[in-house]
Design a protein around this motif. Sequence first.
Motif, PDB file in Angstrom:
ATOM      1  N   PRO A 195       3.935   3.358  10.664  1.00 45.81           N
ATOM      2  CA  PRO A 195       3.355   4.651  10.275  1.00 45.81           C
ATOM      3  C   PRO A 195       4.430   5.732  10.266  1.00 45.81           C
ATOM      4  CG  PRO A 195       2.017   3.575  11.940  1.00 45.81           C
ATOM      5  CD  PRO A 195       3.280   2.784  11.842  1.00 45.81           C
ATOM      6  N   ASN A 196       4.408   6.538   9.237  1.00 43.60           N
ATOM      7  CA  ASN A 196       5.443   7.561   9.072  1.00 43.60           C
ATOM      8  C   ASN A 196       4.796   8.821   8.521  1.00 43.60           C
ATOM      9  OD1 ASN A 196       7.703   9.076   8.604  1.00 43.60           O
ATOM     10  ND2 ASN A 196       8.752   7.562   7.335  1.00 43.60           N
ATOM     11  N   GLU A 197       4.839   9.885   9.290  1.00 42.67           N
ATOM     12  CA  GLU A 197       4.247  11.142   8.850  1.00 42.67           C
ATOM     13  C   GLU A 197       4.935  11.602   7.562  1.00 42.67           C
ATOM     14  OE1 GLU A 197       3.317  15.615  10.580  1.00 42.67           O
ATOM     15  OE2 GLU A 197       4.052  14.034  11.912  1.00 42.67           O
ATOM     16  N   PRO A 200       2.524   8.585   2.520  1.00 44.97           N
ATOM     17  CA  PRO A 200       1.112   8.215   2.311  1.00 44.97           C
ATOM     18  C   PRO A 200       0.870   6.715   2.469  1.00 44.97           C
ATOM     19  CG  PRO A 200       1.914   9.658   0.550  1.00 44.97           C
ATOM     20  CD  PRO A 200       3.119   9.226   1.340  1.00 44.97           C
ATOM     21  N   LEU A 201      -0.278   6.377   3.029  1.00 48.52           N
ATOM     22  CA  LEU A 201      -0.719   4.987   3.105  1.00 48.52           C
ATOM     23  C   LEU A 201      -1.076   4.524   1.694  1.00 48.52           C
ATOM     24  CD1 LEU A 201      -1.550   2.733   5.215  1.00 48.52           C
ATOM     25  CD2 LEU A 201      -3.875   3.621   4.983  1.00 48.52           C
ATOM     26  N   LYS A 202      -0.567   3.381   1.311  1.00 49.11           N
ATOM     27  CA  LYS A 202      -0.793   2.879  -0.054  1.00 49.11           C
ATOM     28  C   LYS A 202      -1.935   1.863  -0.027  1.00 49.11           C
ATOM     29  CE  LYS A 202       3.550   1.919  -0.072  1.00 49.11           C
ATOM     30  NZ  LYS A 202       4.910   1.409  -0.402  1.00 49.11           N
ATOM     31  N   CYS A 203      -3.033   2.233  -0.665  1.00 49.78           N
ATOM     32  CA  CYS A 203      -4.248   1.413  -0.617  1.00 49.78           C
ATOM     33  C   CYS A 203      -4.590   0.881  -2.001  1.00 49.78           C
ATOM     34  CB  CYS A 203      -5.424   2.229  -0.102  1.00 49.78           C
ATOM     35  SG  CYS A 203      -5.184   2.864   1.577  1.00 49.78           S
ATOM     36  N   LEU A 223      -9.566   8.873   0.717  1.00 50.09           N
ATOM     37  CA  LEU A 223      -8.890  10.088   0.274  1.00 50.09           C
ATOM     38  C   LEU A 223      -9.311  11.318   1.058  1.00 50.09           C
ATOM     39  CD1 LEU A 223      -9.132   9.162  -3.488  1.00 50.09           C
ATOM     40  CD2 LEU A 223      -6.978   9.546  -2.272  1.00 50.09           C
ATOM     41  N   ASP A 224     -10.537  11.305   1.575  1.00 49.87           N
ATOM     42  CA  ASP A 224     -11.034  12.451   2.335  1.00 49.87           C
ATOM     43  C   ASP A 224     -10.552  12.460   3.790  1.00 49.87           C
ATOM     44  OD1 ASP A 224     -12.378  13.414   0.133  1.00 49.87           O
ATOM     45  OD2 ASP A 224     -14.330  12.579   0.721  1.00 49.87           O
ATOM     46  N   HIS A 225     -10.124  11.294   4.284  1.00 49.79           N
ATOM     47  CA  HIS A 225      -9.798  11.212   5.710  1.00 49.79           C
ATOM     48  C   HIS A 225      -8.347  10.845   6.017  1.00 49.79           C
ATOM     49  CE1 HIS A 225     -14.275  10.624   5.781  1.00 49.79           C
ATOM     50  NE2 HIS A 225     -14.145  11.486   6.767  1.00 49.79           N
ATOM     51  N   PHE A 226      -7.609  10.402   5.004  1.00 49.10           N
ATOM     52  CA  PHE A 226      -6.247   9.947   5.268  1.00 49.10           C
ATOM     53  C   PHE A 226      -5.285  10.474   4.205  1.00 49.10           C
ATOM     54  CE2 PHE A 226      -9.070   6.772   7.109  1.00 49.10           C
ATOM     55  CZ  PHE A 226      -8.556   6.648   8.386  1.00 49.10           C
ATOM     56  N   ASP A 227      -4.026  10.576   4.593  1.00 50.36           N
ATOM     57  CA  ASP A 227      -2.971  10.865   3.628  1.00 50.36           C
ATOM     58  C   ASP A 227      -2.649   9.540   2.933  1.00 50.36           C
ATOM     59  OD1 ASP A 227      -0.833  11.769   2.159  1.00 50.36           O
ATOM     60  OD2 ASP A 227       0.570  11.831   3.857  1.00 50.36           O
ATOM     61  N   ILE A 273      -2.410  -1.967   2.280  1.00 50.26           N
ATOM     62  CA  ILE A 273      -3.721  -2.545   2.593  1.00 50.26           C
ATOM     63  C   ILE A 273      -4.483  -2.735   1.295  1.00 50.26           C
ATOM     64  CG2 ILE A 273      -5.951  -2.160   3.746  1.00 50.26           C
ATOM     65  CD1 ILE A 273      -4.498  -0.379   5.748  1.00 50.26           C
ATOM     66  N   ALA A 274      -5.234  -3.832   1.201  1.00 49.31           N
ATOM     67  CA  ALA A 274      -6.088  -4.060   0.035  1.00 49.31           C
ATOM     68  C   ALA A 274      -7.537  -4.200   0.482  1.00 49.31           C
ATOM     69  CB  ALA A 274      -5.654  -5.313  -0.727  1.00 49.31           C
ATOM     70  N   PHE A 275      -8.418  -3.504  -0.212  1.00 50.09           N
ATOM     71  CA  PHE A 275      -9.861  -3.635  -0.001  1.00 50.09           C
ATOM     72  C   PHE A 275     -10.397  -4.570  -1.074  1.00 50.09           C
ATOM     73  CE2 PHE A 275      -8.722   0.240   2.033  1.00 50.09           C
ATOM     74  CZ  PHE A 275      -9.642   0.460   3.043  1.00 50.09           C
TER      75      PHE A 275
END
Length: 380
Positions: A195-197, A200-203, A223-227, A273-275
Amino acid sequence: MSKNILIISSDNTGHGHKSITESLCEKVDDHNVNIHVVDGFSLGGEVLLSVGKSYGPITRTAEGLWKLVWNLSSLKPAVVNQMIETVIKNNFLKLLEEFKPDIILSVHPNFNGSILNILEKQGIKIPFVTLIADLVSIYPLWADKRADYIISPTVEAKEKCIEYGVPSENIKVLGFPVRSRFYRKAANPKKTYTPNEGKPLKCLIMSGGEGVGNMKNIAENLLDHFDCNVKIVAGRNVKMKKKLENALGKYGQKVEVYGFTKDIQDLMFSSDIAFTRGSPNVMFEAFASNTPIIITGALPGQEEGNPGFAEKFNLGIICKSTQDIEPTIEELLANNAEKLNNIIESQQNFINEHAAEDIVQFLLNLDDPVYQTSVSLSYN
């Protein structure tokens, strides 16, 4: 001397059967082999072909109806076999005469018993092998004990075949074949996630070739809860692609929506991460690409056991409700992404990169009894 292998597949019932077939075809270049692939539904003319093409619309819009179809077929496999036998018989016999296969491999459950019926009644002796394309919750149609061999991707599917009466010695567990482009090359290895401030997390959100599932709500929760940046694959579902583009336009460049793409492996490689739903083909392509998955659902019937399978081997986690997405992501990223990195490591240890080659070798050695009795299991 060259061998002719006839593969009975399907072009329209999802993309998994076709992907499996492609993975096997990749491995015959170094062998003296001729492969002919046929869509089993096409052998029944327009009537049966329309049945195959109905899979997409039914699974996209009427999961309850699909569950009913699956359950009825499971209860009366002999009736299904007889019906399909009747409509494909003439074209199948013509195909045998033209191609003269040394081996028949079926990768679709609807054509195992029907083809075995035809071969049996016509007195035709051609080795027949079934390659199961599901993981846990398999159709009885996969488990016809008249097949010379059944190739299973998992021990769980093998145990189900045994429940259906298939002799254990006729079932070979050789793993799930995945196309080679999904395996990371040495120049692009999977690294542990840190994790790096400001990063962005790539989903990635996908739902199989037919584009089913509540992808809009998943994207909004992320998108509403995470960068994060979100890429969505709507598959062949053109209407869903348009709806997603309209609904998520407010997020601007943080969202990209794709239709059916042949470069899905690149999207996996570039994602943290993949959904996905519990599609066996999509799941194993994610495992091969070393992309942690969050499973958000499964089609009734053949996919029901797949989410539990992924969790059992720590290859992904289940998120049953979009309301649980926020705590699920937080859990994965806690303690310097300890749980996410454990999944990355488990996938690396689990996947059998040589499954497709092992299956091709098995087929080519069908006439070698010593090889057949000594072939080792590639999946544990």
